[in-house]
Design a protein around this motif. Structure first.
Motif, PDB file in Angstrom:
ATOM      1  N   ALA A  15      17.113 -17.857  28.174  1.00 17.65           N
ATOM      2  CA  ALA A  15      15.845 -18.488  27.862  1.00 17.65           C
ATOM      3  C   ALA A  15      14.725 -17.472  27.843  1.00 17.65           C
ATOM      4  N   GLY A  16      13.665 -17.817  27.111  1.00 14.88           N
ATOM      5  CA  GLY A  16      12.480 -16.989  27.135  1.00 14.88           C
ATOM      6  C   GLY A  16      12.191 -16.332  25.813  1.00 14.88           C
ATOM      7  N   THR A  17      11.141 -15.529  25.792  1.00 13.14           N
ATOM      8  CA  THR A  17      10.719 -14.792  24.614  1.00 13.14           C
ATOM      9  C   THR A  17      10.929 -13.317  24.922  1.00 13.14           C
ATOM     10  N   PRO A  18      11.718 -12.588  24.109  1.00  7.77           N
ATOM     11  CA  PRO A  18      12.152 -11.231  24.474  1.00  7.77           C
ATOM     12  C   PRO A  18      11.044 -10.321  24.960  1.00  7.77           C
ATOM     13  N   THR A  19       9.892 -10.325  24.300  1.00  8.05           N
ATOM     14  CA  THR A  19       8.810  -9.420  24.691  1.00  8.05           C
ATOM     15  C   THR A  19       8.375  -9.654  26.127  1.00  8.05           C
ATOM     16  N   TYR A  20       8.409 -10.919  26.565  1.00  8.13           N
ATOM     17  CA  TYR A  20       7.858 -11.291  27.863  1.00  8.13           C
ATOM     18  C   TYR A  20       8.924 -11.473  28.944  1.00  8.13           C
ATOM     19  N   MET A  21      10.195 -11.374  28.571  1.00  8.86           N
ATOM     20  CA  MET A  21      11.263 -11.649  29.530  1.00  8.86           C
ATOM     21  C   MET A  21      11.325 -10.585  30.618  1.00  8.86           C
ATOM     22  N   SER A  22      11.527 -11.036  31.856  1.00  9.22           N
ATOM     23  CA  SER A  22      11.673 -10.120  32.977  1.00  9.22           C
ATOM     24  C   SER A  22      13.051  -9.462  32.919  1.00  9.22           C
ATOM     25  N   PRO A  23      13.212  -8.337  33.603  1.00 10.38           N
ATOM     26  CA  PRO A  23      14.526  -7.668  33.605  1.00 10.38           C
ATOM     27  C   PRO A  23      15.647  -8.579  34.107  1.00 10.38           C
ATOM     28  N   GLU A  24      15.377  -9.347  35.165  1.00 10.73           N
ATOM     29  CA  GLU A  24      16.425 -10.225  35.683  1.00 10.73           C
ATOM     30  C   GLU A  24      16.767 -11.336  34.689  1.00 10.73           C
ATOM     31  N   GLN A  25      15.766 -11.745  33.892  1.00 14.74           N
ATOM     32  CA  GLN A  25      16.021 -12.756  32.877  1.00 14.74           C
ATOM     33  C   GLN A  25      16.906 -12.180  31.776  1.00 14.74           C
ATOM     34  N   VAL A  26      16.612 -10.945  31.384  1.00 16.26           N
ATOM     35  CA  VAL A  26      17.428 -10.273  30.358  1.00 16.26           C
ATOM     36  C   VAL A  26      18.877 -10.156  30.818  1.00 16.26           C
ATOM     37  N   ARG A  27      19.066  -9.898  32.093  1.00 17.71           N
ATOM     38  CA  ARG A  27      20.417  -9.727  32.639  1.00 17.71           C
ATOM     39  C   ARG A  27      21.119 -11.054  32.903  1.00 17.71           C
ATOM     40  N   GLY A  28      20.397 -12.176  32.713  1.00 15.23           N
ATOM     41  CA  GLY A  28      21.002 -13.477  32.952  1.00 15.23           C
ATOM     42  C   GLY A  28      21.116 -13.837  34.410  1.00 15.23           C
ATOM     43  N   ARG A  29      20.286 -13.209  35.252  1.00 16.62           N
ATOM     44  CA  ARG A  29      20.340 -13.487  36.679  1.00 16.62           C
ATOM     45  C   ARG A  29      19.329 -14.569  37.054  1.00 16.62           C
ATOM     46  N   ASP A  30      19.419 -15.023  38.307  1.00 13.82           N
ATOM     47  CA  ASP A  30      18.496 -16.047  38.776  1.00 13.82           C
ATOM     48  C   ASP A  30      17.052 -15.538  38.682  1.00 13.82           C
ATOM     49  N   CYS A  31      16.166 -16.450  38.308  1.00 17.85           N
ATOM     50  CA  CYS A  31      14.744 -16.105  38.179  1.00 17.85           C
ATOM     51  C   CYS A  31      13.937 -16.865  39.228  1.00 17.85           C
ATOM     52  N   ASP A  32      12.944 -16.192  39.786  1.00 15.79           N
ATOM     53  CA  ASP A  32      12.050 -16.859  40.725  1.00 15.79           C
ATOM     54  C   ASP A  32      10.607 -16.578  40.322  1.00 15.79           C
ATOM     55  N   ALA A  33       9.679 -16.824  41.230  1.00 15.17           N
ATOM     56  CA  ALA A  33       8.259 -16.676  40.913  1.00 15.17           C
ATOM     57  C   ALA A  33       7.910 -15.261  40.469  1.00 15.17           C
TER      58      ALA A  33
END
Length: 1003
Positions: A286-304
């Protein structure tokens, strides 16, 4: 949607409809070209010498037939052409056009009760429409979820409903408010606040923004994210396009479509920016590539901290006009280095903050959004303060500086000109504009409310000008008053001036709830006379409180929200406000804010533990600030929480004793407030007659202070009537409600929410007096009036639903009762904690409804929820444990699981309940239950003995008052069955069955 033939006309097109309604002539100004429009399969004539072309709706795809301008052509029937391809907004426009052209009525396009107006946008989760809510008279935004986002059907629907309900609990000035979630014709949609304005990207693109303005907007966005994080909600797709800048300039976070609370699964595909390197890439995350966090890119759990990263990307883009490298590129670079642009220049502290927030490792970022906000807000303030300090030559000490500045501007002028000063914010023009704002809400009581409020505003403005003029006169060199006293008076009057101005600003954008409580809001302004300080004024009674204008503004806003009974919104706003107040190091403001927060939690949403914590902290901060005037209020509020929320009169009396011992700046007003809480304690102590006497005394005091039509007097009369009801003096309570209802209808109008609250109580009186038809009429009208002001989701509306459900049960309309109770429970789920007393009452009535409907499993589930509520906090529980245990046991026996009921009946045997000493018949319930367990276990001898003991108790008790007649009848038959099983006492068994039949026929 139209199909046009020939050249487009000039501006000023007029439409003429031919009689057969088959062809329209659209003509421009005289001499302009005629334009033909055909509908309903009409035949167009040839048009020699004229260029003819189609203008088509792209939504219809390739359905447009080829056209030869030299031939006659049959126009396609637009009723059929593309009707399956039009979206809801196009369909709405199409129907509206047909209605205007052919003077025929066409039903509006509806989603549930909402009338679709236009399409606002389309995203990964679905289409967003602007719509009208005719029931509440407001515009809303509706997101219709795409079917392909619900791949797992019911499971996905349930997940989305849970997430939307969680977001609906998030009420914050910087978050788009979700009003409700619903379904229509299989479509799942979310109803939200409609924000008129643009998104943050568009706001940045419209003109070059100074850094200060950019930071102000982004701090607001950060506060919205921080509020979401405090509720356990992670946005997961924050970007410039998902932050709206309203016409009021306020930023609101929107599109939580990817937000997941406590989940790690990504549900949508990212956006693909045109021309970007990732435009051809489809990510499963999920998300928009430019704004995605590193953990989001890796498919890991996301928090605040993932939101913090996305926020920092957006802020970097806003400051430097380009985003930092995407996380996926930085991860590919072994060093992971980040170099921010050097142009345009930005302060070093900001560059450091962005670099930290953009760390690849979440642990290296700020611990929370609140910590990042502190840097963005406080660093510029510190720099500004240092600059001011460097150039400061003469300054007044402490908090007197603000007030001195206020009067320094006017001392050279005549003191009588303070009337002009107040006239700058309150004059005829402002008066008329505020009246228009009140009327624009559409509230049926708006004009009456305005007339009362206008008179109060006039009186306050005149009193303030008079007191300010007197203070000005006292500032002359020959005045005997000390400079310190004058400075304190000036600070106080300046603070009141700003509060008055802030209230006028709030009235300019008032909603129905504020219009309904406008007179109470004006009455809540601090009296100007309190600002007069002389050498004889005790230090404890000198003006106190926060002096920072921004802090005062936040507190005034929080006070208004508590005043208009917007519980969740008040709590959320005050949480946000306290963070900013603390950043200003305003201890007095923090104490006042904590008092307001504790009051909102205790009185509005029934969160006792939260209220207790905030109020204790408020007392500590008031001590630190030497804010003595606040202490008695804090103690009194703690006593209120203990009595009303925790049902703990002994603890409440301890706090009340402290409240009475404190110094009271206005003893008569304090006397009434203290009496109100003490009367609540008396009711909890089962001393309602003493409570009635105390409330009569308080009403007499208020009558000596205020006119008969004052809001405080009306509320005191309502409180007295409630106490009379508790004392079972139903006729007097009913008469008092009737008189008060007549007075309120005359003074406020029948549709006013205060009138509706009294009508609700009046309907409950009628129900108790068994005047069912009149009770229903009163309750139905009260509900409609409350919905008209507050909407469907409000505590008073839910309370009315429960009362109507009880009437439905009496009438045998069980299905309708359950529908009402489900609606009430949906409101309670969003607005109050599980322990709220009214929610518990609704659960009890819901269980009864399920039982009467033969839905024992449903009743059992409710009883078990009640038991869970009690066991979670036994010391503060208002759940009747004894009855709940007995009901669980009974339900299990009805379901053939009597053996499983043993622990519940056994637990109830050992309880020491006040009900057991005052109502001995209650002791029969666990005995009967244990008898049924024994029968189920194949021990009829033991069962018969226990049932006989239970029957003996029931036969010697006044059952009608307790509603135990059905239990008596059941026990007789169960004992007869036990004797039959034992093969003993056949005559006794027949006698028991005969008596049971007689009692049943009699009832």
């Amino acid at each position: 949607m139209l199909y046009l033939v020939a050249e487009e006309p000039a501006d000023g097109v007029e439409i003429a409809v031919e009689q057969d309604a088959a062809r329209l002539a659209l003509a421009g100004p005289p001499g302009g070209e005629e334009l033909l429009v055909a509908l309903h399969g009409a035949t167009l004539p040839r048009s020699p010498g004229r260029e003819t072309r189609w203008l088509t709706d792209p939504a219809l795809g390739d359905t447009t037939p080829a056209m030869d301008p030299q031939q006659e052509h049959t126009w396609p029937d637009l009723e059929q052409l593309g009707s399956d391809k039009r979206d809801l907004a196009d369909e709405a426009m199409y129907r509206s056009l047909k209605s205007k052209l052919f003077d025929e009525a066409y039903p509006p396009v509806q989603l549930g009760r909402f009338r679709v107006v236009q399409t606002l946008g389309q995203g990964g989760m679905g289409v967003v429409y602007a719509a009208e809510d005719p029931q509440l008279g407001r515009q809303v935004a509706i997101k219709v979820i795409r079917d392909d986002r619900l791949r797992e059907g019911a499971k996905d629907r349930a997940r989305l409903l849970r997430e939307a309900q969680m977001q609906a609990k998030l009420s914050h000035p910087n978050v788009v408010q979700i009003h409700e979630v619903s379904e229509s014709d299989g479509a799942l949609f979310i109803v939200m606040e409609l924000v008129k304005g643009c998104n943050l990207r568009e706001w940045l693109d419209r003109e070059t923004r100074p850094l200060a303005a950019i930071l102000e907007r982004f701090v607001e966005a950060a506060r919205g994210l921080s509020a979401a994080h405090q509720k356990g909600i992670v946005h997961r797709d924050f970007k410039l396009a998902n932050a709206m800048v309203g016409e009021d300039g306020r930023v609101r976070i929107a599109d939580f479509g990817l937000a997941v609370a406590g989940q790690s699964e990504q549900e949508t595909e990212p956006e693909r920016p045109p021309g970007s390197a990732a435009a051809g890439h489809t990510s499963k995350h999920a998300g928009t590539p430019t704004y995605m966090s590193p953990e989001q890119v890796r498919g890991r759990d996301c928090d605040a901290r993932s939101d913090q990263y996305s926020f920092a990307v957006a802020l970097t883009e806003a400051v430097f006009r380009r985003p930092p490298p995407p996380a996926i590129e930085r991860l590919a670079d072994r060093t992971g280095a980040l170099t921010l642009p050097t142009d345009p220049p930005a302060p070093q502290w900001l560059r450091q903050a962005l670099t930290r927030a953009l760390s690849l490792d979440p642990a290296d970022r700020f611990p929370s959004m609140a910590a990042l906000i502190d840097v963005l807000v406080e660093t510029p303030k510190r720099r500004k303060r240092r600059a001011l300090a460097a150039g400061l030559v003469v300054a007044l000490a402490g908090s007197t500086a603000l007030g001195a500045t206020f009067f320094a501007e006017t001392r050279p002028r005549e003191c009588s000109q303070y009337e002009d000063r107040i006239g700058e914010i309150w004059d005829g023009v402002r008066e008329e504009s505020l009246r228009a704002a009140f009327v624009a809400t559409g509230a049926p009581y708006a004009e009456q409310s305005w007339q009362r409020t206008r008179g109060m505003l006039d009186a306050y403005a005149k009193e303030w000008a008079k007191v300010a003029s007197n203070a000005c006169e006292a500032s002359r060199p020959d005045s005997p008053l000390s400079a310190r006293n004058l400075a304190e008076s000036e600070v106080c009057l300046g603070r009141q001036y700003r509060s008055f101005a802030s209230l006028l600003d709030e009235f300019a954008t008032a909603d129905r709830a504020l219009v309904a409580n406008a007179d109470e809001a004006v009455a809540g302004l601090s009296p100007p006379l309190q600002c007069i300080v002389s050498s004889s004024t005790p230090s404890e009674d000198r003006p106190a409180g926060p002096t920072n204008p921004r802090v005062r503004e936040l507190l005034d806003r929080g006070k208004l929200l508590t005043l208009t009974h917007e519980g969740r919104e008040a709590v959320s706003f005050l949480d946000y406000a306290l963070a900013e107040i603390r950043s200003n190091s305003d201890v007095a403001g923090e104490a006042e804010g904590l008092l307001l927060l504790g009051r909102a939690k205790g009185r509005l949403i029934g969160d006792g533990p939260g209220a207790e914590e905030n109020l204790n902290e408020a007392f500590n901060r008031a001590n630190a600030a030497k804010y003595s005037a606040l202490k008695w209020e804090i103690w009194n509020e703690l006593a209120q929480v203990q009595a009303v929320v925790f049902d703990a009169p002994r603890e409440a009396r301890k706090y009340l004793k402290h409240a009475k011992s404190e110094r009271h700046p206005d003893p008569r007003v304090a006397e009434v407030a203290l009496a109100a809480v003490e009367s609540e304690i008396l009711i909890v102590e089962a001393r309602p007659l003493d409570a009635v006497a105390l409330r009569r005394q308080a009403l007499d005091t208020l009558n000596s202070l205020y006119p008969a039509d004052h809001r405080e007097v009306m509320l005191a009369r309502l409180s007295l009537a409630a106490a009379l009801g508790e004392a079972r003096q139903l006729q007097e309570a009913h008469e008092m409600h009737r008189q008060l209802l007549a007075d309120l209808q005359r003074e406020y109008g029948r549709e006013h929410p205060l009138t509706a609250r009294v009508e609700l109580n009046f309907g409950l009186d009628l129900h108790e007096l068994e005047q069912t038809a009149a009770a229903r009429e009163a309750l139905e009208h009260a509900r409609a009036a409350l919905v008209n002001t507050y909407g469907e989701r409000h505590l008073w509306v839910a309370k009315t639903e429960v009362a109507l459900a009880q009437l439905d049960l009496d009438d045998g309309a069980i299905t309708r009762a359950i529908e009402r109770l489900d609606a009430a429970m949906a409101t309670y789920e969003v607005l109050v904690p599980p322990t709220h007393a009214e929610r518990i009452t609704a659960l009890i009535v819901l269980a009864e409804a399920h039982q009467r409907n033969g839905q024992t499993p449903g009743a059992l589930a409710v009883y078990r929820e009640l038991l869970d509520i009690h066991d979670a906090d036994p010391a503060h529980s208002s759940v009747d444990l004894f009855t709940t245990l007995a009901n669980i046991g009974d339900a299990l026996c009805v379901l053939g699981q009597c053996a499983d009921a043993l622990p519940y009946f056994a637990r109830s045997i050992g309880l020491k309940s006040p009900d057991l000493s005052s109502e001995p018949a209650m002791k029969a319930l666990p005995l009967r239950g244990l008898g049924l367990v024994a029968l189920a276990d194949g021990e009829p001898q033991l069962g018969a003995m226990l049932l006989q003991r239970a029957l003996t108790i029931l036969e010697h008790a006044p059952l009608e008052r307790l509603g135990l007649e059905a239990i008596l009848i059941a026990t007789m038959r169960e004992l007869a069955d036990a004797y039959t099983t034992l093969g003993s006492k056949p005559q006794r068994a027949r006698e028991l069955r005969r008596r049971a039949a007689e009692l049943e026929s009699a009832h």
